[in-house]
Design a protein around this motif. Structure first.
Motif, PDB file in Angstrom:
ATOM      1  N   PRO A  51       0.827  -1.219   0.000  1.00 56.20           N
ATOM      2  CA  PRO A  51       0.000   0.000   0.000  1.00 56.20           C
ATOM      3  C   PRO A  51       0.855   1.261   0.000  1.00 56.20           C
ATOM      4  N   TYR A  52       0.236   2.349  -0.397  1.00 52.90           N
ATOM      5  CA  TYR A  52       0.869   3.650  -0.268  1.00 52.90           C
ATOM      6  C   TYR A  52       0.963   4.032   1.202  1.00 52.90           C
ATOM      7  N   SER A  53       1.923   4.876   1.514  1.00 42.23           N
ATOM      8  CA  SER A  53       1.999   5.445   2.853  1.00 42.23           C
ATOM      9  C   SER A  53       0.703   6.180   3.159  1.00 42.23           C
ATOM     10  N   SER A  54       0.279   6.155   4.410  1.00 39.60           N
ATOM     11  CA  SER A  54      -1.039   6.707   4.771  1.00 39.60           C
ATOM     12  C   SER A  54      -1.059   8.228   4.858  1.00 39.60           C
ATOM     13  N   ARG A  55       0.058   8.883   4.655  1.00 42.01           N
ATOM     14  CA  ARG A  55       0.097  10.342   4.790  1.00 42.01           C
ATOM     15  C   ARG A  55      -0.317  11.041   3.494  1.00 42.01           C
ATOM     16  N   GLY A  56      -1.267  11.937   3.597  1.00 42.87           N
ATOM     17  CA  GLY A  56      -1.648  12.794   2.489  1.00 42.87           C
ATOM     18  C   GLY A  56      -2.049  12.053   1.229  1.00 42.87           C
ATOM     19  N   LEU A  57      -2.851  11.011   1.372  1.00 40.01           N
ATOM     20  CA  LEU A  57      -3.221  10.207   0.213  1.00 40.01           C
ATOM     21  C   LEU A  57      -4.279  10.899  -0.636  1.00 40.01           C
ATOM     22  N   SER A  58      -4.118  10.797  -1.941  1.00 38.18           N
ATOM     23  CA  SER A  58      -5.160  11.244  -2.859  1.00 38.18           C
ATOM     24  C   SER A  58      -6.289  10.224  -2.860  1.00 38.18           C
ATOM     25  N   LEU A  59      -7.404  10.587  -3.448  1.00 37.17           N
ATOM     26  CA  LEU A  59      -8.543   9.677  -3.528  1.00 37.17           C
ATOM     27  C   LEU A  59      -8.166   8.394  -4.263  1.00 37.17           C
ATOM     28  N   ALA A  60      -7.444   8.522  -5.374  1.00 38.57           N
ATOM     29  CA  ALA A  60      -7.070   7.341  -6.159  1.00 38.57           C
ATOM     30  C   ALA A  60      -6.177   6.400  -5.357  1.00 38.57           C
ATOM     31  N   ARG A  61      -5.264   6.957  -4.577  1.00 38.14           N
ATOM     32  CA  ARG A  61      -4.365   6.113  -3.788  1.00 38.14           C
ATOM     33  C   ARG A  61      -5.088   5.459  -2.628  1.00 38.14           C
ATOM     34  N   ARG A  62      -6.050   6.145  -2.058  1.00 39.13           N
ATOM     35  CA  ARG A  62      -6.862   5.522  -1.006  1.00 39.13           C
ATOM     36  C   ARG A  62      -7.657   4.356  -1.577  1.00 39.13           C
ATOM     37  N   VAL A  63      -8.158   4.500  -2.793  1.00 42.10           N
ATOM     38  CA  VAL A  63      -8.871   3.400  -3.444  1.00 42.10           C
ATOM     39  C   VAL A  63      -7.923   2.230  -3.685  1.00 42.10           C
ATOM     40  N   PHE A  64      -6.713   2.532  -4.157  1.00 38.91           N
ATOM     41  CA  PHE A  64      -5.746   1.449  -4.378  1.00 38.91           C
ATOM     42  C   PHE A  64      -5.492   0.683  -3.080  1.00 38.91           C
ATOM     43  N   ASN A  65      -5.266   1.398  -1.982  1.00 37.91           N
ATOM     44  CA  ASN A  65      -5.009   0.734  -0.703  1.00 37.91           C
ATOM     45  C   ASN A  65      -6.184  -0.161  -0.302  1.00 37.91           C
ATOM     46  N   TYR A  66      -7.399   0.328  -0.539  1.00 41.11           N
ATOM     47  CA  TYR A  66      -8.584  -0.482  -0.217  1.00 41.11           C
ATOM     48  C   TYR A  66      -8.624  -1.740  -1.076  1.00 41.11           C
ATOM     49  N   ARG A  67      -8.373  -1.604  -2.366  1.00 39.60           N
ATOM     50  CA  ARG A  67      -8.434  -2.761  -3.266  1.00 39.60           C
ATOM     51  C   ARG A  67      -7.330  -3.766  -2.939  1.00 39.60           C
ATOM     52  N   LEU A  68      -6.147  -3.265  -2.613  1.00 35.41           N
ATOM     53  CA  LEU A  68      -5.065  -4.170  -2.240  1.00 35.41           C
ATOM     54  C   LEU A  68      -5.399  -4.910  -0.942  1.00 35.41           C
ATOM     55  N   THR A  69      -5.973  -4.201   0.027  1.00 30.12           N
ATOM     56  CA  THR A  69      -6.320  -4.829   1.308  1.00 30.12           C
ATOM     57  C   THR A  69      -7.353  -5.933   1.116  1.00 30.12           C
ATOM     58  N   ARG A  70      -8.301  -5.737   0.197  1.00 36.78           N
ATOM     59  CA  ARG A  70      -9.295  -6.777  -0.079  1.00 36.78           C
ATOM     60  C   ARG A  70      -8.630  -8.076  -0.533  1.00 36.78           C
ATOM     61  N   ALA A  71      -7.567  -7.943  -1.312  1.00 34.77           N
ATOM     62  CA  ALA A  71      -6.867  -9.132  -1.790  1.00 34.77           C
ATOM     63  C   ALA A  71      -5.909  -9.688  -0.728  1.00 34.77           C
ATOM     64  N   ARG A  72      -5.242  -8.780  -0.014  1.00 31.83           N
ATOM     65  CA  ARG A  72      -4.239  -9.219   0.956  1.00 31.83           C
ATOM     66  C   ARG A  72      -4.853  -9.923   2.165  1.00 31.83           C
ATOM     67  N   ARG A  73      -6.106  -9.616   2.481  1.00 27.05           N
ATOM     68  CA  ARG A  73      -6.715 -10.177   3.694  1.00 27.05           C
ATOM     69  C   ARG A  73      -6.836 -11.699   3.653  1.00 27.05           C
ATOM     70  N   VAL A  74      -6.737 -12.295   2.463  1.00 27.81           N
ATOM     71  CA  VAL A  74      -6.921 -13.743   2.396  1.00 27.81           C
ATOM     72  C   VAL A  74      -5.835 -14.479   3.171  1.00 27.81           C
ATOM     73  N   VAL A  75      -4.620 -13.923   3.220  1.00 20.27           N
ATOM     74  CA  VAL A  75      -3.555 -14.604   3.952  1.00 20.27           C
ATOM     75  C   VAL A  75      -3.810 -14.504   5.461  1.00 20.27           C
ATOM     76  N   GLU A  76      -4.357 -13.378   5.920  1.00 22.53           N
ATOM     77  CA  GLU A  76      -4.701 -13.260   7.334  1.00 22.53           C
ATOM     78  C   GLU A  76      -5.819 -14.235   7.696  1.00 22.53           C
ATOM     79  N   CYS A  77      -6.808 -14.366   6.816  1.00 25.62           N
ATOM     80  CA  CYS A  77      -7.880 -15.344   7.048  1.00 25.62           C
ATOM     81  C   CYS A  77      -7.325 -16.762   7.066  1.00 25.62           C
ATOM     82  N   ALA A  78      -6.375 -17.045   6.184  1.00 22.29           N
ATOM     83  CA  ALA A  78      -5.779 -18.384   6.144  1.00 22.29           C
ATOM     84  C   ALA A  78      -5.078 -18.692   7.459  1.00 22.29           C
ATOM     85  N   PHE A  79      -4.356 -17.718   8.013  1.00 26.66           N
ATOM     86  CA  PHE A  79      -3.728 -17.916   9.317  1.00 26.66           C
ATOM     87  C   PHE A  79      -4.782 -18.181  10.397  1.00 26.66           C
TER      88      PHE A  79
END
Length: 367
Positions: A249-277
């Motif tokens: 993800p992008y650093s959380s400081r001063g994020l543009s709308l597009a970068r906040r969306v990217f972080n959200y979309r990446l988190t949706r995919a990344r969460r599967v490994v946390e669920c697997a654990f």
């Protein structure tokens, strides 16, 4: 006369010491097999309960947390019982129980690894990416990666190597997961004091990814577009370094709308490994508490649990609620720098997620 008395006293003291030693030895060897465990087949928990449970499949699943065809008579992984508990439950000696755990874990890994965790080839990576696109709406994603601390007792003569930032001893389970919550690669046993990025860099998977040796598919365009051709990537948290095939993800400081969306979309995919654990620990409950085994045996037990996780998931299915009750103990985020090529790939994903072809109807409301 004094000399005679001293010799006499010395002989008596020696005789008393020898008698005490003999009594201690005899008390230890009073039973070759203690009467408490001598009738293990008649009174042991396993023998008394197992046959009755097999007659009631739903009760069996509730007790063993797997179906009858997938059950292994290796109770330690499923319950986390101490060696003392297994000693009485199965009517075997503690040293015997420890030996059984070690040998069984190694045998499980050797028997199942090639069948349930072999390295994917190019077509299989494509199939994994297709599932990520359907379930997580992240295209060209070949897997989610993360690390988890496995709590252990302090290994002998290990100093502070296994002492992590949360102030307990652990080693690291590093994993790559697909969107079906199955492990595609694991690295088990790195020092608990290491960061995620260091574990990744020293792992076989990390080296193969950086050396372009994973047999990933060729670059391809994202759904609905004609250019540019994009690489297949793995998604991770901010502890990992950005790369052409590794998105963070992008650093959380001063994020543009597009970068906040990217972080959200990446988190949706990344969460599967946390669920697997979470699924792993809730099914194999020895992971809920510190592992009181030798380090090598503890590592073997975690590896065995991971291949059994894949084996059981593929055959018995998966209940999502299993993953919700565990508070994961992952690594402290570290500062990990990326490079320009990785930054360019991330910007292209960011632009795609804001485009008509890549945007989700609810993404602006979710961030």
């Amino acid at each position: 006369m004094d000399c005679y008395r001293r010799r006499h006293v010395a002989v008596l003291v020696t005789a008393i010491q020898l008698e005490r030693l003999r009594r201690r030895r005899d008390s230890r060897r009073r039973f070759w097999v203690h009467p408490v465990i001598a009738q293990w087949q008649e009174r042991g928990q396993f023998w008394a309960l197992y046959q009755n449970l097999r007659a009631h499949e739903d009760q069996f699943f509730g007790y063993m947390r797997m179906s009858i065809p997938r059950f292994s008579n290796f109770r330690y992984l499923g319950t986390g019982q101490s060696l003392a508990s297994l000693h009485y439950a199965f009517m075997v000696g503690k040293s015997t129980a420890s030996m059984i755990i070690c040998e069984t874990c190694v045998a499980i890994w050797d028997a199942l690894y090639a069948a349930v965790m072999a390295q994917p080839h190019k077509e299989q990576w494509k199939e994994i990416a297709d599932v990520f696109q359907k379930t997580c709406q992240f295209p060209n994603c070949a897997g989610a990666i993360d690390g988890k601390h496995i709590r252990i007792k302090k290994p002998v003569r290990s100093g502070s190597q296994y002492y992590n930032y949360k102030k307990y001893f652990s080693f690291v389970l590093f994993a790559v997961c697909d969107a079906n919550y199955s492990f595609r690669y694991i690295d088990v046993g790195s020092y608990g004091s290491r960061s995620d990025s260091a574990v990744f860099a020293h792992s076989e998977f990390g080296k193969m990814l950086l050396d372009k040796a994973l047999d990933l598919p060729d670059h391809t365009t994202l759904p609905g577009t004609t250019s540019p051709a994009m690489p297949f990537v793995f998604v991770a948290d901010e502890a990992f370094a950005l790369g052409e095939n590794l998105m963070r993800p992008y650093s959380s400081r001063g994020l543009s709308l597009a970068r906040r969306v990217f972080n959200y979309r990446l988190t949706r995919a990344r969460r599967v490994v946390e669920c697997a654990f979470g699924i792993l620990a809730n099914k194999w409950r020895f992971l809920h508490t510190p592992i009181h085994l030798k380090l090598e045996t503890a590592i073997s037990a975690v590896k065995a649990a991971c291949v059994l996780h894949n084996f059981v998931r593929a055959r018995d299915g998966y209940n999502f609620e299993d993953s919700l009750s565990l508070s994961l103990q992952n690594h402290r985020p570290s500062v990990a720098r990326g490079h320009r090529q990785g930054a360019a790939v991330r910007e292209q994903f960011t632009a795609y997620f804001m485009s008509p072809h890549g945007a989700l109807p609810w993404q602006l409301e979710a961030i």
